[in-house]
Design a protein around this motif. Sequence first.
Motif, PDB file in Angstrom:
ATOM      1  N   ALA A 256      -3.091  -0.044   0.982  1.00  0.00           N
ATOM      2  CA  ALA A 256      -3.704  -1.266   1.478  1.00  0.00           C
ATOM      3  C   ALA A 256      -3.813  -1.231   2.991  1.00  0.00           C
ATOM      4  O   ALA A 256      -3.012  -0.590   3.670  1.00  0.00           O
ATOM      5  CB  ALA A 256      -2.900  -2.487   1.031  1.00  0.00           C
ATOM      6  N   ALA A 257      -4.805  -1.957   3.521  1.00  0.00           N
ATOM      7  CA  ALA A 257      -5.050  -2.017   4.955  1.00  0.00           C
ATOM      8  C   ALA A 257      -4.975  -3.457   5.445  1.00  0.00           C
ATOM      9  O   ALA A 257      -5.523  -4.370   4.817  1.00  0.00           O
ATOM     10  CB  ALA A 257      -6.406  -1.414   5.297  1.00  0.00           C
ATOM     11  N   ARG A 258      -4.310  -3.652   6.569  1.00  0.00           N
ATOM     12  CA  ARG A 258      -4.088  -4.960   7.171  1.00  0.00           C
ATOM     13  C   ARG A 258      -4.535  -4.897   8.627  1.00  0.00           C
ATOM     14  O   ARG A 258      -4.029  -4.081   9.399  1.00  0.00           O
ATOM     15  CB  ARG A 258      -2.599  -5.314   7.072  1.00  0.00           C
ATOM     16  N   HIS A 259      -5.482  -5.741   9.009  1.00  0.00           N
ATOM     17  CA  HIS A 259      -5.926  -5.745  10.396  1.00  0.00           C
ATOM     18  C   HIS A 259      -4.789  -6.174  11.305  1.00  0.00           C
ATOM     19  O   HIS A 259      -3.993  -7.049  10.944  1.00  0.00           O
ATOM     20  CB  HIS A 259      -7.129  -6.671  10.588  1.00  0.00           C
TER      21      HIS A 259
ATOM     22  N   TRP B 222      -0.432   0.300  13.262  1.00  0.00           N
ATOM     23  CA  TRP B 222      -1.696   0.987  13.538  1.00  0.00           C
ATOM     24  C   TRP B 222      -1.512   2.191  14.440  1.00  0.00           C
ATOM     25  O   TRP B 222      -2.263   3.161  14.347  1.00  0.00           O
ATOM     26  CB  TRP B 222      -2.714   0.017  14.141  1.00  0.00           C
ATOM     27  N   SER B 223      -0.512   2.161  15.318  1.00  0.00           N
ATOM     28  CA  SER B 223      -0.242   3.283  16.217  1.00  0.00           C
ATOM     29  C   SER B 223       0.735   4.287  15.613  1.00  0.00           C
ATOM     30  O   SER B 223       0.918   5.370  16.172  1.00  0.00           O
ATOM     31  CB  SER B 223       0.316   2.777  17.537  1.00  0.00           C
TER      32      SER B 223
ATOM     33  N   GLU C 197      -7.798  -5.012   2.539  1.00  0.00           N
ATOM     34  CA  GLU C 197      -8.478  -3.981   1.762  1.00  0.00           C
ATOM     35  C   GLU C 197      -7.478  -3.243   0.891  1.00  0.00           C
ATOM     36  O   GLU C 197      -6.335  -2.999   1.296  1.00  0.00           O
ATOM     37  CB  GLU C 197      -9.197  -2.997   2.684  1.00  0.00           C
ATOM     38  N   TRP C 198      -7.932  -2.858  -0.307  1.00  0.00           N
ATOM     39  CA  TRP C 198      -7.082  -2.175  -1.277  1.00  0.00           C
ATOM     40  C   TRP C 198      -7.804  -1.003  -1.911  1.00  0.00           C
ATOM     41  O   TRP C 198      -9.007  -1.056  -2.156  1.00  0.00           O
ATOM     42  CB  TRP C 198      -6.654  -3.140  -2.389  1.00  0.00           C
ATOM     43  N   GLY C 199      -7.050   0.075  -2.179  1.00  0.00           N
ATOM     44  CA  GLY C 199      -7.583   1.179  -2.941  1.00  0.00           C
ATOM     45  C   GLY C 199      -7.549   0.886  -4.425  1.00  0.00           C
ATOM     46  O   GLY C 199      -7.088  -0.176  -4.871  1.00  0.00           O
TER      47      GLY C 199
ATOM     48  N   MET D 229      -1.215   0.010   7.811  1.00  0.00           N
ATOM     49  CA  MET D 229      -1.364   0.557   6.473  1.00  0.00           C
ATOM     50  C   MET D 229      -0.095   0.315   5.667  1.00  0.00           C
ATOM     51  O   MET D 229       1.014   0.496   6.164  1.00  0.00           O
ATOM     52  CB  MET D 229      -1.667   2.054   6.520  1.00  0.00           C
ATOM     53  N   GLY D 230      -0.281  -0.092   4.419  1.00  0.00           N
ATOM     54  CA  GLY D 230       0.844  -0.359   3.544  1.00  0.00           C
ATOM     55  C   GLY D 230       0.699   0.327   2.201  1.00  0.00           C
ATOM     56  O   GLY D 230      -0.414   0.673   1.780  1.00  0.00           O
ATOM     57  N   TRP D 231       1.825   0.520   1.547  1.00  0.00           N
ATOM     58  CA  TRP D 231       1.862   1.020   0.173  1.00  0.00           C
ATOM     59  C   TRP D 231       2.583   0.009  -0.710  1.00  0.00           C
ATOM     60  O   TRP D 231       3.634  -0.512  -0.332  1.00  0.00           O
ATOM     61  CB  TRP D 231       2.570   2.373   0.080  1.00  0.00           C
TER      62      TRP D 231
END
Length: 126
Positions: free
Chosen positions: A97-100, A53-54, A115-117, A34-36
């Motif tokens: 934002a989400a990064r696999h 992720w952890s 993915e982005w909000g 997860m990123g900002w």
Amino acid sequence: QVQLVESGGGLVQAGGSPTLSCASSGRSFSAYVMGWFRQVPGKEREFIARISWSGDSTLYADSVKGRFTISRDNARSTAYLQMNGLKPEDTAVYYCAARHFTTRAPDTATVGYQEWGQGTQVTVSS
């Protein structure tokens, strides 16, 4: 694939310490870094922070290091950005934002996230 919704923005005084939230829905939240990021009109989106992720690894941009803290709660599928000592120059739209975790593109770049909000406005008054 996840869907992200930010909240917690608004008008704050300089020196304030609000916390932004990023609620996730969909599948496998814990599989995503997860990123900002933040963005002001006329400028490129700026990396702020990311968390593994952890939750055992964090990275911050120099502009916010020591002032902002990123965290996550996988049980609640939510990421957070705690902001301390806000300055007027922190005014921006803030994005989650989400990064696999399998992604190899840089995790400080927008291209590294899937993915982005929708973003939440943070306005800091002096």
